[in-house]
Design a protein around this motif. Structure first.
Motif, PDB file in Angstrom:
ATOM      1  N   ALA A 187      56.339 -25.541-112.968  1.00  0.00           N
ATOM      2  CA  ALA A 187      57.591 -24.951-112.505  1.00  0.00           C
ATOM      3  C   ALA A 187      58.684 -26.008-112.506  1.00  0.00           C
ATOM      4  O   ALA A 187      58.459 -27.154-112.096  1.00  0.00           O
ATOM      5  CB  ALA A 187      57.410 -24.379-111.097  1.00  0.00           C
ATOM      6  N   GLU A 208      56.868 -31.909-100.544  1.00  0.00           N
ATOM      7  CA  GLU A 208      56.314 -30.553-100.469  1.00  0.00           C
ATOM      8  C   GLU A 208      57.425 -29.556-100.217  1.00  0.00           C
ATOM      9  O   GLU A 208      58.355 -29.829 -99.457  1.00  0.00           O
ATOM     10  CB  GLU A 208      55.265 -30.472 -99.364  1.00  0.00           C
ATOM     11  N   HIS A 267      53.921 -26.066-101.343  1.00  0.00           N
ATOM     12  CA  HIS A 267      53.409 -26.572-102.617  1.00  0.00           C
ATOM     13  C   HIS A 267      53.809 -28.037-102.817  1.00  0.00           C
ATOM     14  O   HIS A 267      54.913 -28.435-102.440  1.00  0.00           O
ATOM     15  CB  HIS A 267      53.966 -25.751-103.784  1.00  0.00           C
ATOM     16  N   GLY A 292      57.028 -28.401-109.827  1.00  0.00           N
ATOM     17  CA  GLY A 292      55.911 -27.977-108.985  1.00  0.00           C
ATOM     18  C   GLY A 292      54.793 -27.364-109.805  1.00  0.00           C
ATOM     19  O   GLY A 292      54.875 -27.274-111.031  1.00  0.00           O
ATOM     20  N   THR A 319      54.571 -21.403-109.510  1.00  0.00           N
ATOM     21  CA  THR A 319      55.251 -21.465-108.216  1.00  0.00           C
ATOM     22  C   THR A 319      56.769 -21.400-108.329  1.00  0.00           C
ATOM     23  O   THR A 319      57.477 -21.587-107.343  1.00  0.00           O
ATOM     24  CB  THR A 319      54.875 -22.754-107.454  1.00  0.00           C
ATOM     25  N   ALA A 362      58.627 -19.008-105.815  1.00  0.00           N
ATOM     26  CA  ALA A 362      58.579 -19.478-104.430  1.00  0.00           C
ATOM     27  C   ALA A 362      59.489 -20.686-104.229  1.00  0.00           C
ATOM     28  O   ALA A 362      60.201 -20.781-103.219  1.00  0.00           O
ATOM     29  CB  ALA A 362      57.138 -19.831-104.055  1.00  0.00           C
ATOM     30  N   LEU A 363      59.476 -21.609-105.184  1.00  0.00           N
ATOM     31  CA  LEU A 363      60.324 -22.801-105.069  1.00  0.00           C
ATOM     32  C   LEU A 363      61.798 -22.425-105.169  1.00  0.00           C
ATOM     33  O   LEU A 363      62.638 -22.970-104.440  1.00  0.00           O
ATOM     34  CB  LEU A 363      59.956 -23.812-106.146  1.00  0.00           C
ATOM     35  N   GLU A 365      46.680 -27.466-105.268  1.00  0.00           N
ATOM     36  CA  GLU A 365      47.141 -27.169-103.896  1.00  0.00           C
ATOM     37  C   GLU A 365      46.348 -27.964-102.865  1.00  0.00           C
ATOM     38  O   GLU A 365      45.187 -28.193-103.045  1.00  0.00           O
ATOM     39  CB  GLU A 365      46.970 -25.682-103.633  1.00  0.00           C
TER      40      GLU A 365
END
Length: 217
Positions: free
Chosen positions: A44, A71, A75, A91, A95, A98-99, A217
């Protein structure tokens, strides 16, 4: 009734021995050579822009010219100060959403202007790892890559193989050997990969699959 096959994401760089991992077609090849090159484009990649010394910089967690492992949204990420008022957050594969949401929320909370953009599919990212990696880069890049000048955590934007490149020294935890991430526009990915292979031939460079376990993770 026909079923639709799931979409497969592909890098600009043709993978050796391709397999599917996390929805991406990546190389399954594994090399134990002292010098390796891998395509990490499936990771990502979130681009953040804001004030050079404002609160957005504090949100991302690093300054211009440096990279730091931290983090976000639960993540592990690498936050890179790739330019004045510009950061790249890298990342684990899968992800990006989400990031992106996490960074958008955090940046909007500062009250400062900021833009947050998912560039995962629009950029290429490769990793050159090994004791002779600086020797390879010195053949196609004019930057002094001596440990004193560009230690682990150094980040800069320069020309590599005549391509505008974000170059990040990222040895990783406990790696014990130099490792460089090179981030370019998608259209330049295959060219950069091929030139790095050619420059590293005299040092025994080999292609290996992406180091996705580095981002576990």
């Amino acid at each position: 009734m026909s079923s639709t096959a799931p979409a497969v994401a592909r890098s600009a760089i043709s993978p050796a021995d391709p397999v599917l991992r996390g929805g991406w077609e990546v190389s399954a090849r594994r090399s134990t050579a002292d010098l390796t090159l891998s395509d990490e484009s499936s990771l990502a990649k979130i681009l953040v822009r804001g004030g050079v010394n404002g609160a957005v910089r504090q949100v991302v967690g690093t300054r211009f010219g440096r990279a730091a492992r931290t983090e976000r949204a639960g993540h592990p990420v690498l936050a890179v100060g790739s330019g004045p008022g510009e950061w790249l957050v890298i990342g684990p594969t899968g992800t990006a959403r989400a990031l992106l949401e996490d960074l958008e929320s955090a940046a909007s909370g500062t009250g400062e202007f900021a833009s947050v953009l998912d560039v995962t599919h629009g950029r290429a990212l490769v990793r050159l790892r090994g004791r002779r990696s600086a020797d390879v880069l010195n053949k196609i890049c004019g930057i002094d890559l001596d440990d004193a000048s560009t230690p682990d955590g150094a980040a800069l934007r320069t020309s590599v193989a005549a391509v505008a490149t974000d170059l990040v020294r990222d040895d990783g935890p406990g790696a014990g050997e130099p490792s460089y991430l090179l981030h370019v526009e998608r259209s330049s990915g295959q060219h950069l990969f091929d030139v790095l292979l050619d420059a590293g031939a005299e040092f025994g460079i080999e292609v290996t699959g992406p180091e996705l376990d580095t981002w576990s993770e």
